[in-house]
Design a protein around this motif. Structure first.
Motif, PDB file in Angstrom:
ATOM      1  N   HIS A 146       0.876  21.064  66.948  1.00  0.00           N
ATOM      2  CA  HIS A 146       1.939  21.823  67.613  1.00  0.00           C
ATOM      3  C   HIS A 146       1.438  23.211  68.013  1.00  0.00           C
ATOM      4  CE1 HIS A 146       5.425  19.153  67.217  1.00  0.00           C
ATOM      5  NE2 HIS A 146       4.915  18.775  66.059  1.00  0.00           N
ATOM      6  N   ASN A 147       0.697  23.848  67.124  1.00  0.00           N
ATOM      7  CA  ASN A 147       0.160  25.167  67.447  1.00  0.00           C
ATOM      8  C   ASN A 147      -0.748  25.105  68.673  1.00  0.00           C
ATOM      9  OD1 ASN A 147      -2.461  27.032  67.028  1.00  0.00           O
ATOM     10  ND2 ASN A 147      -0.641  28.133  66.324  1.00  0.00           N
ATOM     11  N   SER A 148      -1.546  24.054  68.775  1.00  0.00           N
ATOM     12  CA  SER A 148      -2.472  23.921  69.898  1.00  0.00           C
ATOM     13  C   SER A 148      -1.729  23.720  71.220  1.00  0.00           C
ATOM     14  CB  SER A 148      -3.437  22.759  69.652  1.00  0.00           C
ATOM     15  OG  SER A 148      -4.280  23.042  68.556  1.00  0.00           O
ATOM     16  N   VAL A 149      -0.720  22.847  71.217  1.00  0.00           N
ATOM     17  CA  VAL A 149       0.005  22.570  72.462  1.00  0.00           C
ATOM     18  C   VAL A 149       0.842  23.783  72.873  1.00  0.00           C
ATOM     19  CG1 VAL A 149       1.652  21.057  73.610  1.00  0.00           C
ATOM     20  CG2 VAL A 149       0.005  20.098  71.992  1.00  0.00           C
ATOM     21  N   LEU A 150       1.496  24.419  71.925  1.00  0.00           N
ATOM     22  CA  LEU A 150       2.260  25.622  72.242  1.00  0.00           C
ATOM     23  C   LEU A 150       1.349  26.738  72.733  1.00  0.00           C
ATOM     24  CD1 LEU A 150       4.741  25.605  69.219  1.00  0.00           C
ATOM     25  CD2 LEU A 150       5.339  25.226  71.621  1.00  0.00           C
ATOM     26  N   SER A 151       0.188  26.883  72.114  1.00  0.00           N
ATOM     27  CA  SER A 151      -0.769  27.903  72.557  1.00  0.00           C
ATOM     28  C   SER A 151      -1.249  27.613  73.976  1.00  0.00           C
ATOM     29  CB  SER A 151      -1.956  27.970  71.598  1.00  0.00           C
ATOM     30  OG  SER A 151      -1.566  28.462  70.331  1.00  0.00           O
ATOM     31  N   ALA A 152      -1.382  26.336  74.318  1.00  0.00           N
ATOM     32  CA  ALA A 152      -1.768  25.966  75.683  1.00  0.00           C
ATOM     33  C   ALA A 152      -0.703  26.414  76.685  1.00  0.00           C
ATOM     34  CB  ALA A 152      -1.978  24.456  75.771  1.00  0.00           C
ATOM     35  N   ALA A 172      -7.160  28.433  81.175  1.00  0.00           N
ATOM     36  CA  ALA A 172      -6.554  29.221  80.092  1.00  0.00           C
ATOM     37  C   ALA A 172      -5.723  28.319  79.190  1.00  0.00           C
ATOM     38  CB  ALA A 172      -5.695  30.341  80.673  1.00  0.00           C
ATOM     39  N   ALA A 173      -5.000  27.365  79.813  1.00  0.00           N
ATOM     40  CA  ALA A 173      -4.206  26.417  79.019  1.00  0.00           C
ATOM     41  C   ALA A 173      -5.116  25.524  78.177  1.00  0.00           C
ATOM     42  CB  ALA A 173      -3.328  25.572  79.940  1.00  0.00           C
ATOM     43  N   LEU A 174      -6.209  25.058  78.749  1.00  0.00           N
ATOM     44  CA  LEU A 174      -7.168  24.252  77.992  1.00  0.00           C
ATOM     45  C   LEU A 174      -7.766  25.056  76.839  1.00  0.00           C
ATOM     46  CD1 LEU A 174      -8.991  22.386  80.909  1.00  0.00           C
ATOM     47  CD2 LEU A 174      -7.662  21.308  79.086  1.00  0.00           C
ATOM     48  N   SER A 175      -7.960  26.349  77.071  1.00  0.00           N
ATOM     49  CA  SER A 175      -8.474  27.211  76.005  1.00  0.00           C
ATOM     50  C   SER A 175      -7.505  27.242  74.834  1.00  0.00           C
ATOM     51  CB  SER A 175      -8.694  28.634  76.542  1.00  0.00           C
ATOM     52  OG  SER A 175      -9.666  28.652  77.563  1.00  0.00           O
ATOM     53  N   ALA A 229     -13.709  30.495  74.407  1.00  0.00           N
ATOM     54  CA  ALA A 229     -12.419  30.782  73.762  1.00  0.00           C
ATOM     55  C   ALA A 229     -12.328  30.103  72.404  1.00  0.00           C
ATOM     56  CB  ALA A 229     -11.266  30.333  74.657  1.00  0.00           C
ATOM     57  N   SER A 230     -12.900  28.895  72.288  1.00  0.00           N
ATOM     58  CA  SER A 230     -12.885  28.221  70.987  1.00  0.00           C
ATOM     59  C   SER A 230     -13.716  28.982  69.970  1.00  0.00           C
ATOM     60  CB  SER A 230     -13.394  26.781  71.126  1.00  0.00           C
ATOM     61  OG  SER A 230     -14.789  26.747  71.384  1.00  0.00           O
ATOM     62  N   LEU A 231     -14.759  29.659  70.438  1.00  0.00           N
ATOM     63  CA  LEU A 231     -15.631  30.434  69.558  1.00  0.00           C
ATOM     64  C   LEU A 231     -15.046  31.805  69.230  1.00  0.00           C
ATOM     65  CD1 LEU A 231     -18.484  30.765  68.204  1.00  0.00           C
ATOM     66  CD2 LEU A 231     -19.225  31.766  70.390  1.00  0.00           C
ATOM     67  N   GLN A 232     -14.376  32.416  70.213  1.00  0.00           N
ATOM     68  CA  GLN A 232     -14.042  33.845  70.116  1.00  0.00           C
ATOM     69  C   GLN A 232     -12.574  34.171  69.870  1.00  0.00           C
ATOM     70  OE1 GLN A 232     -15.418  35.410  73.865  1.00  0.00           O
ATOM     71  NE2 GLN A 232     -17.586  35.246  73.316  1.00  0.00           N
ATOM     72  N   HIS A 233     -11.696  33.191  69.706  1.00  0.00           N
ATOM     73  CA  HIS A 233     -10.275  33.512  69.664  1.00  0.00           C
ATOM     74  C   HIS A 233      -9.865  34.293  68.415  1.00  0.00           C
ATOM     75  CE1 HIS A 233     -10.517  29.585  67.606  1.00  0.00           C
ATOM     76  NE2 HIS A 233      -9.438  29.948  66.929  1.00  0.00           N
TER      77      HIS A 233
END
Length: 361
Positions: A146-152, A172-175, A229-233
């Protein structure tokens, strides 16, 4: 179509005329079926009477119905059908769960299937409200999806609001969608552990950033910004984040977007170890984080956009009183003035109070 005193309204009565507040806002529209929750809101706004659909005659409203009959009517009320947005939202959550469940090292990452589903969801983005769409996460492990989809969704909007070119919106959504993808390689029991993590366990959790980048790096259909983004978020503007302690312009813009979206949803979703926070308190925390931690320009845009209320919005305060927003101060966007039973509550000065939620009518 009788006009019925509020104390004679029965669960299941249907409005045949809109119900207005004293300040001109619409509480409920014609056709709304009144159940106990709606009647409670009408009472909070001191509505004296409503116009409802005639059934067997207006006399049936002269006395309250037996408790058993009210229960039967409530039980038989049909559930509201899911919207197209909600359907695609849960399709996306379930797809992510499937990928996590079936993934094994060396397997081809199904990026095209995921991107296609994300685009279907983004097609209904206008139905998404950052502040009010907060799914009830009942399973601890489901929080991650849920966190991933909402963050997208939120990252897509923030890229659009922030003046990014249209070609950046989907990346950005994929990030947002893939920011925690490294958790595929983290021990599941550790991800759902309810107690305090040890130093070694915390370090293992933090490795999801590096693991995510390594997983996405060989996927040609994902651009470098999404991978970074996966590395730096979890990096922060002042260099206090992890895994590399980067700061300022060293952090990719997509990662700065995801940092805000992830922070918001991580605090407003239910977790194994804590209850969710009010979205309005979370916005205030994010505003504090803009001083050295999160990108201040993006934070300002985010808060301005998600708090763009119209006068008449019905909200519930943390003391459970229900009221209507009548004025928003642009310098205190999370703390508007709220009319509660005709009394103005200025949340800017009454700091012990805050908006707990928007009341969905």
């Amino acid at each position: 179509m009788p006009t019925v005193l509020l104390n004679q309204v029965k669960a299941g009565d249907k409005l045949t005329r809109d119900v207005q507040t004293k300040l001109g806002g619409t509480l409920f529209y014609k056709g709304k079926v009144l159940m106990s929750r709606e009647i409670e809101i009408l009472q909070a706004f001191m509505v004296q009477s409503v116009v409802v659909e005639t059934k067997e005659g207006s006399e049936e409203h002269q006395s309250a119905p037996p408790a058993s009959s009210a229960k039967e009517e409530h039980a038989s009320e049909p559930a509201a059908p899911a919207t197209a947005f909600e359907q695609e939202y849960f399709n996306t959550v379930n797809l992510l769960k499937k990928v996590h469940r079936q993934y094994s090292p060396g397997q081809v990452f199904p990026i095209l299937e995921i991107r296609k589903q994300l685009e279907l969801l983004i097609g209904h983005i206008d139905e998404y409200s950052v502040l009010t769409f907060i799914p009830d996460v009942t399973d601890t492990y489901d929080y991650m999806f849920h966190n991933s989809v909402l963050s997208a969704l939120t990252s897509y909007l923030l890229a659009r609001w922030g003046g990014f070119k249209q070609r950046d919106w989907i990346p950005a959504a994929l990030s947002g969608l893939f920011h925690d993808i490294g958790n595929l390689k983290v021990d599941r029991e550790l991800l759902i552990k309810p107690g305090t993590l040890t130093a070694s366990e915390l370090e293992e959790i933090r490795q999801h950033t590096v693991l995510g980048y390594q997983l996405l790096k060989p996927v040609p259909a994902i651009n470098e910004g999404v991978k970074l983004a996966s590395l730096q978020h979890h990096e922060r503007v002042d260099g206090s984040g992890y895994p590399l302690g980067m700061g300022g312009d060293q952090i990719h813009p997509y990662a700065k977007i995801v940092a805000i979206a992830d922070t918001f949803h991580a605090m407003t979703l239910k977790r194994a170890y804590r209850i969710p926070m009010s979205p309005y308190l979370v916005l205030e925390e994010i505003q504090k984080e803009s001083f050295g931690k999160l990108d201040p320009a993006l934070v300002r845009i985010f808060i301005e956009k998600v708090t763009r209320f119209h006068n008449g919005t019905v909200v519930r305060l943390n003391d459970d009183r229900v009221g209507e927003i009548v004025f928003s101060d642009r310098n205190h966007l999370t703390r508007p003035w709220v009319s509660v039973n005709g009394t103005i509550v200025n949340l800017t000065t009454e700091r012990q109070l805050y908006i707990k939620e928007i009341v969905k009518l």
